[in-house]
Design a protein around this motif. Structure first.
Motif, PDB file in Angstrom:
ATOM      1  N   ARG A  58       0.838  -1.193   0.000  1.00 62.53           N
ATOM      2  CA  ARG A  58       0.000   0.000   0.000  1.00 62.53           C
ATOM      3  C   ARG A  58       0.874   1.244   0.000  1.00 62.53           C
ATOM      4  O   ARG A  58       2.043   1.211   0.363  1.00 62.53           O
ATOM      5  N   TYR A  59       0.255   2.353  -0.407  1.00 60.96           N
ATOM      6  CA  TYR A  59       0.931   3.640  -0.458  1.00 60.96           C
ATOM      7  C   TYR A  59       0.117   4.671   0.313  1.00 60.96           C
ATOM      8  O   TYR A  59      -1.115   4.648   0.281  1.00 60.96           O
ATOM      9  N   ALA A  60       0.813   5.567   1.011  1.00 66.11           N
ATOM     10  CA  ALA A  60       0.145   6.602   1.797  1.00 66.11           C
ATOM     11  C   ALA A  60       0.011   7.876   0.975  1.00 66.11           C
ATOM     12  O   ALA A  60       0.937   8.266   0.254  1.00 66.11           O
ATOM     13  N   ASN A  61      -1.137   8.528   1.102  1.00 63.07           N
ATOM     14  CA  ASN A  61      -1.397   9.803   0.449  1.00 63.07           C
ATOM     15  C   ASN A  61      -0.827  10.904   1.342  1.00 63.07           C
ATOM     16  O   ASN A  61      -1.461  11.334   2.301  1.00 63.07           O
ATOM     17  N   ALA A  62       0.388  11.371   1.030  1.00 55.06           N
ATOM     18  CA  ALA A  62       1.092  12.308   1.902  1.00 55.06           C
ATOM     19  C   ALA A  62       0.353  13.633   2.039  1.00 55.06           C
ATOM     20  O   ALA A  62       0.303  14.213   3.130  1.00 55.06           O
ATOM     21  N   THR A  63      -0.237  14.121   0.964  1.00 53.51           N
ATOM     22  CA  THR A  63      -0.948  15.400   1.008  1.00 53.51           C
ATOM     23  C   THR A  63      -2.180  15.311   1.896  1.00 53.51           C
ATOM     24  O   THR A  63      -2.445  16.186   2.721  1.00 53.51           O
ATOM     25  N   ARG A  64      -2.938  14.235   1.742  1.00 51.78           N
ATOM     26  CA  ARG A  64      -4.142  14.035   2.545  1.00 51.78           C
ATOM     27  C   ARG A  64      -3.792  13.889   4.025  1.00 51.78           C
ATOM     28  O   ARG A  64      -4.432  14.494   4.894  1.00 51.78           O
ATOM     29  N   ILE A  65      -2.752  13.133   4.327  1.00 49.45           N
ATOM     30  CA  ILE A  65      -2.360  12.926   5.714  1.00 49.45           C
ATOM     31  C   ILE A  65      -1.881  14.229   6.349  1.00 49.45           C
ATOM     32  O   ILE A  65      -2.170  14.506   7.515  1.00 49.45           O
ATOM     33  N   ALA A  66      -1.168  15.052   5.578  1.00 52.87           N
ATOM     34  CA  ALA A  66      -0.656  16.321   6.105  1.00 52.87           C
ATOM     35  C   ALA A  66      -1.773  17.296   6.471  1.00 52.87           C
ATOM     36  O   ALA A  66      -1.554  18.233   7.244  1.00 52.87           O
ATOM     37  N   SER A  67      -2.983  17.069   5.934  1.00 55.24           N
ATOM     38  CA  SER A  67      -4.104  17.961   6.234  1.00 55.24           C
ATOM     39  C   SER A  67      -4.787  17.613   7.557  1.00 55.24           C
ATOM     40  O   SER A  67      -5.686  18.321   7.997  1.00 55.24           O
ATOM     41  N   LEU A  68      -4.354  16.521   8.191  1.00 55.39           N
ATOM     42  CA  LEU A  68      -4.971  16.052   9.435  1.00 55.39           C
ATOM     43  C   LEU A  68      -4.000  16.213  10.600  1.00 55.39           C
ATOM     44  O   LEU A  68      -2.790  16.289  10.402  1.00 55.39           O
ATOM     45  N   ASP A  69      -4.543  16.236  11.821  1.00 54.80           N
ATOM     46  CA  ASP A  69      -3.649  16.158  12.967  1.00 54.80           C
ATOM     47  C   ASP A  69      -3.286  14.695  13.174  1.00 54.80           C
ATOM     48  O   ASP A  69      -3.840  13.795  12.538  1.00 54.80           O
ATOM     49  N   SER A  70      -2.349  14.432  14.071  1.00 58.33           N
ATOM     50  CA  SER A  70      -1.817  13.074  14.245  1.00 58.33           C
ATOM     51  C   SER A  70      -2.892  12.069  14.648  1.00 58.33           C
ATOM     52  O   SER A  70      -2.936  10.946  14.132  1.00 58.33           O
ATOM     53  N   ALA A  71      -3.773  12.459  15.570  1.00 56.31           N
ATOM     54  CA  ALA A  71      -4.811  11.534  16.041  1.00 56.31           C
ATOM     55  C   ALA A  71      -5.804  11.218  14.921  1.00 56.31           C
ATOM     56  O   ALA A  71      -6.213  10.062  14.743  1.00 56.31           O
ATOM     57  N   GLN A  72      -6.196  12.221  14.161  1.00 51.37           N
ATOM     58  CA  GLN A  72      -7.117  12.001  13.038  1.00 51.37           C
ATOM     59  C   GLN A  72      -6.482  11.088  11.996  1.00 51.37           C
ATOM     60  O   GLN A  72      -7.130  10.186  11.467  1.00 51.37           O
ATOM     61  N   ALA A  73      -5.222  11.350  11.691  1.00 50.58           N
ATOM     62  CA  ALA A  73      -4.529  10.552  10.678  1.00 50.58           C
ATOM     63  C   ALA A  73      -4.427   9.090  11.105  1.00 50.58           C
ATOM     64  O   ALA A  73      -4.689   8.180  10.305  1.00 50.58           O
ATOM     65  N   LEU A  74      -4.080   8.855  12.362  1.00 51.67           N
ATOM     66  CA  LEU A  74      -3.938   7.476  12.831  1.00 51.67           C
ATOM     67  C   LEU A  74      -5.283   6.765  12.856  1.00 51.67           C
ATOM     68  O   LEU A  74      -5.381   5.594  12.462  1.00 51.67           O
ATOM     69  N   LYS A  75      -6.325   7.455  13.284  1.00 50.25           N
ATOM     70  CA  LYS A  75      -7.658   6.845  13.336  1.00 50.25           C
ATOM     71  C   LYS A  75      -8.151   6.487  11.936  1.00 50.25           C
ATOM     72  O   LYS A  75      -8.687   5.395  11.717  1.00 50.25           O
ATOM     73  N   SER A  76      -7.954   7.379  10.980  1.00 51.73           N
ATOM     74  CA  SER A  76      -8.382   7.108   9.602  1.00 51.73           C
ATOM     75  C   SER A  76      -7.551   5.995   8.987  1.00 51.73           C
ATOM     76  O   SER A  76      -8.073   5.126   8.279  1.00 51.73           O
ATOM     77  N   TRP A  77      -6.235   6.019   9.241  1.00 55.95           N
ATOM     78  CA  TRP A  77      -5.373   4.939   8.751  1.00 55.95           C
ATOM     79  C   TRP A  77      -5.846   3.595   9.293  1.00 55.95           C
ATOM     80  O   TRP A  77      -5.949   2.614   8.550  1.00 55.95           O
ATOM     81  N   ALA A  78      -6.125   3.534  10.597  1.00 55.03           N
ATOM     82  CA  ALA A  78      -6.540   2.273  11.227  1.00 55.03           C
ATOM     83  C   ALA A  78      -7.821   1.741  10.599  1.00 55.03           C
ATOM     84  O   ALA A  78      -7.948   0.535  10.333  1.00 55.03           O
ATOM     85  N   ALA A  79      -8.782   2.632  10.349  1.00 51.12           N
ATOM     86  CA  ALA A  79     -10.063   2.206   9.773  1.00 51.12           C
ATOM     87  C   ALA A  79      -9.895   1.651   8.368  1.00 51.12           C
ATOM     88  O   ALA A  79     -10.595   0.718   7.964  1.00 51.12           O
ATOM     89  N   GLU A  80      -8.951   2.187   7.611  1.00 52.29           N
ATOM     90  CA  GLU A  80      -8.714   1.716   6.245  1.00 52.29           C
ATOM     91  C   GLU A  80      -7.818   0.488   6.201  1.00 52.29           C
ATOM     92  O   GLU A  80      -8.092  -0.477   5.484  1.00 52.29           O
TER      93      GLU A  80
END
Length: 209
Positions: A58-80
């Motif tokens: 898998r590949y991470a969307n760096a731009t999308r992740i940078a728009s979130l805070d750390s907790a939001q990014a980790l929660k969204s990553w976990a769900a996906e």
């Protein structure tokens, strides 16, 4: 309330199965180990590792992740990501919005996601996992994310892969002082901690500490 989370590979998703313009490859620790073994000791390379890596590439969307805070990014990553790996998990977030905003750092969320992804792949490949719990909480120096992977080793060869992979994970980015990482592995679990440091705290830390 039911939250409709972005589908992996969708417009708003954090991960995809194929690289895009701003993509960052995930799972680089296990991939690096597999690549090294294929050159240095091909006879010791377990074919199942290559199959595992191919299945979960898998590949991470760096731009999308940078728009979130750390907790939001980790929660969204976990769900996906975690259901796709085959992991059921619990996520407890005790970070309020004011703490999240105070610690907002556009580089830290991606580094946190990369750490969590590497760790999850290592644990999934090397252990028969019973459960995963993730805890997010405020910390005196920033934000603290803790991971508890419970489950026994899948065998002696996998235990060796785990030991070397965790060592590589901790060495990776060792000179970067935006995150402080710790990983403890026992016969029954892997416990990890990743503290995302506030910028003003980071300035007081040497990368070598």
């Amino acid at each position: 309330m039911i939250v409709d989370l972005p589908k992996p590979g969708g417009f708003a998703s954090l991960t995809s199965s194929s690289p895009k313009l701003d993509s960052v490859p995930l799972g680089r620790v296990l991939r690096g180990l597999a690549d090294r073994l294929s050159i240095e000791a091909p006879e010791s390379l377990d074919r199942t590792l290559e199959l595992f890596l191919d299945e979960h590439e898998r590949y991470a969307n760096a731009t999308r992740i940078a728009s979130l805070d750390s907790a939001q990014a980790l929660k969204s990553w976990a769900a996906e990501r975690l259901p796709a790996i085959g992991l059921s998990y619990g996520f407890c977030n005790r970070i309020d919005q004011s703490s999240a905003k105070a610690n907002l750092d556009e580089t830290a969320p991606l580094k946190l996601v990369e750490f969590a992804d590497d760790l999850s792949l290592i644990a999934s490949y090397c252990r028969k996992l019973d459960e995963l719990k993730i805890d997010a909480a405020p910390h005196s120096h920033g934000l603290c994310f803790r991971f508890f992977f419970r489950g026994s080793s899948s065998g002696e060869s996998r235990a060796k892969v785990e030991e070397e992979s965790i060592a590589r994970l901790l060495c990776q980015g060792s000179r970067d002082n935006s995150l402080k990482k710790r990983v403890f592995a026992t016969d029954t679990q892997i416990e990890a901690e990743c503290v995302v440091l506030r910028k003003k705290v980071r300035l007081g830390f040497s990368p070598l500490f």
